[in-house]
Scaffold this motif. Structure first.
Motif, short mmCIF file in Angstrom:
data_model
loop_
_atom_site.label_atom_id
_atom_site.label_comp_id
_atom_site.label_asym_id
_atom_site.label_seq_id
_atom_site.Cartn_x
_atom_site.Cartn_y
_atom_site.Cartn_z
N TRP A 1 6.24 14.10 -10.26
CA TRP A 1 5.33 14.20 -9.12
C TRP A 1 3.87 14.27 -9.57
O TRP A 1 2.96 14.00 -8.79
CB TRP A 1 5.67 15.43 -8.28
CG TRP A 1 6.77 15.21 -7.32
CD1 TRP A 1 7.56 14.09 -7.21
CD2 TRP A 1 7.24 16.13 -6.32
NE1 TRP A 1 8.48 14.26 -6.20
CE2 TRP A 1 8.32 15.49 -5.64
CE3 TRP A 1 6.86 17.41 -5.94
CZ2 TRP A 1 9.00 16.11 -4.60
CZ3 TRP A 1 7.54 18.02 -4.90
CH2 TRP A 1 8.60 17.38 -4.24
N GLY A 2 3.63 14.69 -10.78
CA GLY A 2 2.24 14.84 -11.25
C GLY A 2 1.85 16.30 -11.36
O GLY A 2 1.16 16.70 -12.30
N CYS A 3 2.31 17.13 -10.41
CA CYS A 3 1.94 18.55 -10.43
C CYS A 3 2.60 19.29 -11.58
O CYS A 3 2.09 20.32 -12.04
CB CYS A 3 2.25 19.22 -9.10
SG CYS A 3 3.79 18.72 -8.31
N GLU A 4 3.75 18.77 -12.07
CA GLU A 4 4.42 19.49 -13.16
C GLU A 4 3.57 19.50 -14.42
O GLU A 4 3.58 20.47 -15.19
CB GLU A 4 5.82 18.90 -13.43
CG GLU A 4 5.87 17.70 -14.35
CD GLU A 4 5.51 16.39 -13.67
OE1 GLU A 4 5.60 15.34 -14.32
OE2 GLU A 4 5.12 16.41 -12.48
N GLU A 5 2.80 18.44 -14.62
CA GLU A 5 1.93 18.35 -15.79
C GLU A 5 0.82 19.41 -15.70
O GLU A 5 0.50 20.08 -16.69
CB GLU A 5 1.32 16.95 -15.87
CG GLU A 5 0.52 16.68 -17.13
CD GLU A 5 -0.07 15.28 -17.16
OE1 GLU A 5 -0.89 15.01 -18.05
OE2 GLU A 5 0.28 14.46 -16.28
N ALA A 6 0.27 19.58 -14.50
CA ALA A 6 -0.78 20.58 -14.29
C ALA A 6 -0.24 22.00 -14.47
O ALA A 6 -0.89 22.86 -15.08
CB ALA A 6 -1.41 20.42 -12.91
N ILE A 7 0.96 22.25 -13.94
CA ILE A 7 1.56 23.59 -14.05
C ILE A 7 1.86 23.92 -15.50
O ILE A 7 1.54 25.01 -15.99
CB ILE A 7 2.84 23.67 -13.18
CG1 ILE A 7 2.48 23.57 -11.70
CG2 ILE A 7 3.58 24.98 -13.45
CD1 ILE A 7 3.69 23.42 -10.78
N PHE B 1 0.83 -1.21 0.00
CA PHE B 1 0.00 0.00 0.00
C PHE B 1 0.86 1.26 0.00
O PHE B 1 2.06 1.23 0.31
CB PHE B 1 -0.93 0.02 1.22
CG PHE B 1 -0.27 0.47 2.50
CD1 PHE B 1 -0.29 1.81 2.89
CD2 PHE B 1 0.39 -0.44 3.32
CE1 PHE B 1 0.33 2.22 4.06
CE2 PHE B 1 1.01 -0.02 4.50
CZ PHE B 1 0.97 1.31 4.87
N MET B 2 0.20 2.36 -0.35
CA MET B 2 0.78 3.69 -0.24
C MET B 2 -0.27 4.57 0.41
O MET B 2 -1.44 4.56 0.03
CB MET B 2 1.13 4.23 -1.64
CG MET B 2 1.59 5.68 -1.65
SD MET B 2 2.28 6.20 -3.25
CE MET B 2 0.84 6.05 -4.32
N ALA B 3 0.14 5.37 1.41
CA ALA B 3 -0.82 6.19 2.16
C ALA B 3 -1.02 7.57 1.56
O ALA B 3 -1.76 8.37 2.12
CB ALA B 3 -0.35 6.32 3.62
N VAL B 4 -0.37 7.83 0.42
CA VAL B 4 -0.43 9.18 -0.16
C VAL B 4 -0.82 9.12 -1.63
O VAL B 4 -0.13 9.64 -2.50
CB VAL B 4 0.92 9.92 0.03
CG1 VAL B 4 1.07 10.41 1.46
CG2 VAL B 4 2.10 9.02 -0.35
N SER B 5 -1.94 8.49 -1.90
CA SER B 5 -2.47 8.43 -3.26
C SER B 5 -3.37 9.64 -3.47
O SER B 5 -4.48 9.70 -2.93
CB SER B 5 -3.26 7.14 -3.46
OG SER B 5 -3.84 7.10 -4.75
N TRP B 6 -2.89 10.62 -4.23
CA TRP B 6 -3.60 11.91 -4.40
C TRP B 6 -4.65 11.84 -5.51
O TRP B 6 -4.40 11.30 -6.58
CB TRP B 6 -2.59 12.99 -4.79
CG TRP B 6 -1.73 13.51 -3.69
CD1 TRP B 6 -0.63 12.89 -3.15
CD2 TRP B 6 -1.86 14.76 -3.00
NE1 TRP B 6 -0.08 13.68 -2.17
CE2 TRP B 6 -0.81 14.84 -2.06
CE3 TRP B 6 -2.77 15.82 -3.09
CZ2 TRP B 6 -0.63 15.93 -1.21
CZ3 TRP B 6 -2.59 16.91 -2.25
CH2 TRP B 6 -1.53 16.96 -1.32
N VAL B 7 -5.80 12.42 -5.22
CA VAL B 7 -6.85 12.63 -6.22
C VAL B 7 -7.15 14.12 -6.24
O VAL B 7 -7.41 14.71 -5.19
CB VAL B 7 -8.14 11.84 -5.86
CG1 VAL B 7 -9.27 12.18 -6.81
CG2 VAL B 7 -7.87 10.33 -5.87
N PRO B 8 -7.07 14.79 -7.40
CA PRO B 8 -6.88 14.22 -8.74
C PRO B 8 -5.43 14.19 -9.22
O PRO B 8 -5.17 13.77 -10.35
CB PRO B 8 -7.68 15.20 -9.61
CG PRO B 8 -7.48 16.52 -8.95
CD PRO B 8 -7.44 16.23 -7.45
N LEU B 9 -4.48 14.60 -8.41
CA LEU B 9 -3.10 14.80 -8.87
C LEU B 9 -2.49 13.55 -9.47
O LEU B 9 -1.72 13.62 -10.43
CB LEU B 9 -2.25 15.31 -7.70
CG LEU B 9 -0.93 15.98 -8.05
CD1 LEU B 9 -1.16 17.23 -8.89
CD2 LEU B 9 -0.16 16.34 -6.78
#
Length: 331
Positions: free
Chosen positions: A162-168, A82-90
């Motif tokens: 990280w995922g946020c770079e795509e949004a930025i 498991f992973m405790a930091v699965s971000w939605v929607p990131l």
């Protein structure tokens, strides 16, 4: 001569004791492999989950630090639990690419109302009346945040992967800011250390951040810095989510949630753990406060263990309630 009545009583008591022990420890003999990213500030919330699993009898292995993409693929393949930091929607794209709901068990909201977006120092915002990132199209505004002399605003941005770079990057294109804003990427913590130094020197700053994270306890929104709005909602790909908040403001990102994502087959075989993953909750404020302690020097593994134990002690009734509900789910 052995007393048959007494022997039967002892045997019966032993069987009941064994049954109770099995019921109390539904995870006995089962190994768990937690994973998280290389962001050490995620260890706190991962440890809280680990300690609850241990109360259920699970054997929890040391946390492995990997990139998010590797974390999702490892859980999907069964190499991690498991992973405790699965971000939605990131993390939506990574989650879906690794199999989505067919592969992962992800029920409940571990952390809610996590914010992310762009901020600038309050002094510059008020002096030039800057409230919206679209204003950075003006070369005069962009130049205020130029740290290297190229005339473009320097945005302290997001690590690759990280995922946020795509949004930025999507925002910079959608708002026509690619010619006036440079998205600086690298080691986020190191870049933010430089950003905070610039702030302390009285220079304008422009950065991306998220909560829960220690940044917002050092640079306090409303006091030291202000959130920038965006001109309209725009998310990568086909995501048409309206990012406007209930108060009418739009910071470019929908309110985020963090979830515990586990291997689906493993979760189905371990209903106690699955129930635990579903019902656990930690507040953004508590994580922010712990992350700030790390930033102030309490960042060793022993320190973070102590922080997690202190959090559990302060929320003992709630924590014990989660463990008890999880036990019942195993029966």
């Amino acid at each position: 001569m052995r007393n048959p009545v007494l022997w039967a009583t002892v045997l019966s008591a032993t069987l009941i004791s064994t049954q109770l022990s099995a019921a109390d420890l539904p995870g006995k003999g089962v190994s768990v492999q937690p994973v998280q990213s290389t962001i050490s500030e995620e260890t706190f919330q991962t440890l809280i989950v680990n300690k609850a699993l241990e109360k259920l009898g699970y054997t929890v292995q040391p946390i492995k630090e990997v990139d998010y993409n590797v974390a999702y693929s490892s859980i999907a393949n069964g190499d991690a639990t498991f992973m405790a930091v699965s971000w939605v929607p990131l993390h939506n794209s990574q989650y879906e690419a690794a199999g989505g709901d067919n592969t992962f068990y992800r029920k409940g909201d571990y952390v809610v109302n996590a914010a992310q977006g762009y901020l600038i120092d309050k002094k510059t915002a008020e002096k030039y009346n800057i409230t919206n990132i679209e204003q950075f199209k003006d070369p005069k505004i962009a130049k205020l945040f130029d740290a290297n002399g190229d005339g473009k605003a320097d945005l302290t941005g997001c690590n690759p992967g990280w995922g946020c770079e795509e949004a930025i990057n999507n925002h910079l294109k959608a708002y026509d800011l690619e010619k006036s804003v440079t998205h600086n990427q690298g080691n986020y913590a190191a870049m933010m250390a430089d950003t905070i130094t610039r702030y302390k020197e009285g220079k304008p700053i422009f950065y991306y951040t998220w909560t829960p994270y220690w940044i917002s306890d050092v640079l306090k929104p409303g006091k030291d810095v202000v959130w920038l709005q965006v001109p309209f909602s725009s998310l990568p790909g086909d995501d048409k989510t309206d990012t406007t908040l209930p108060n009418g403001k739009n910071y470019g990102f929908p309110p985020s949630t963090m979830h515990i994502a586990a291997n689906k087959k493993w979760a189905e075989a371990n209903p106690a753990a699955a129930k635990l993953f579903e019902i656990m909750k930690v507040s953004v404020a508590d994580i922010n406060a712990q992350n700030l302690r790390m930033h102030n020097g309490q960042k060793s593994q022993a320190d973070i263990e102590r922080h997690a134990n202190a959090w559990i002690k302060a929320h003992q009734k709630t924590f014990d309630g989660w463990v008890e509900e999880a036990r019942k789910a195993a029966n």
